[in-house]
Design an enzyme around this catalytic site. Structure first.
Site, PDB file in Angstrom:
ATOM      1  N   ARG A  20       0.827  -1.217   0.000  1.00 37.48           N
ATOM      2  CA  ARG A  20       0.000   0.000   0.000  1.00 37.48           C
ATOM      3  C   ARG A  20       0.856   1.260   0.000  1.00 37.48           C
ATOM      4  NH1 ARG A  20      -3.193  -0.527   5.179  1.00 37.48           N
ATOM      5  NH2 ARG A  20      -1.197  -1.401   5.761  1.00 37.48           N
ATOM      6  N   ASN A  38      -5.943  -2.899   2.403  1.00 37.59           N
ATOM      7  CA  ASN A  38      -5.910  -4.338   2.603  1.00 37.59           C
ATOM      8  C   ASN A  38      -7.331  -4.845   2.819  1.00 37.59           C
ATOM      9  OD1 ASN A  38      -3.122  -4.525   2.468  1.00 37.59           O
ATOM     10  ND2 ASN A  38      -2.835  -4.525   4.676  1.00 37.59           N
TER      11      ASN A  38
END
EC number: 3.6.1.7
Length: 92
Positions: A20, A38
């Site tokens: 990320r 996530n």
């Protein structure tokens, strides 16, 4: 300017490897807005808005980055922009 929405579900070893944060860093080089987060099932979801050319280039840059070898599959969906995303953030 014709904007659109790109949603990608990444599968593979995409959690616990800085995925990320790397996507957010890559996004800074493109004229896109969006979120990356996530998911409980081990995937990562990317939602981004921008021009189709810019989004294609962004998607390609993610694949060509150090993240590429963590990605086993991408489920890609294109759609109309929602227009409610500002900046690029890591979502919880």
């Amino acid at each position: 300017m014709n904007r659109c929405r790109l949603q990608i579900f990444y599968e593979g070893r995409v959690q616990g490897v800085g995925f990320r944060y790397s996507v957010k860093s890559i996004a800074s080089g493109f004229e896109v807005t969006g979120t990356v987060k996530n998911l409980a099932d081990g995937r990562v979801e990317l939602v981004a808005e921008g021009t189709k050319d810019e989004l294609n280039a962004f998607q390609h840059a993610i694949r060509e980055s150090e993240l590429g070898h963590f990605i086993q599959n991408e489920d890609v969906e294109w759609g109309e922009p929602w227009g409610n995303i500002r900046g690029f953030e890591i979502a919880k």
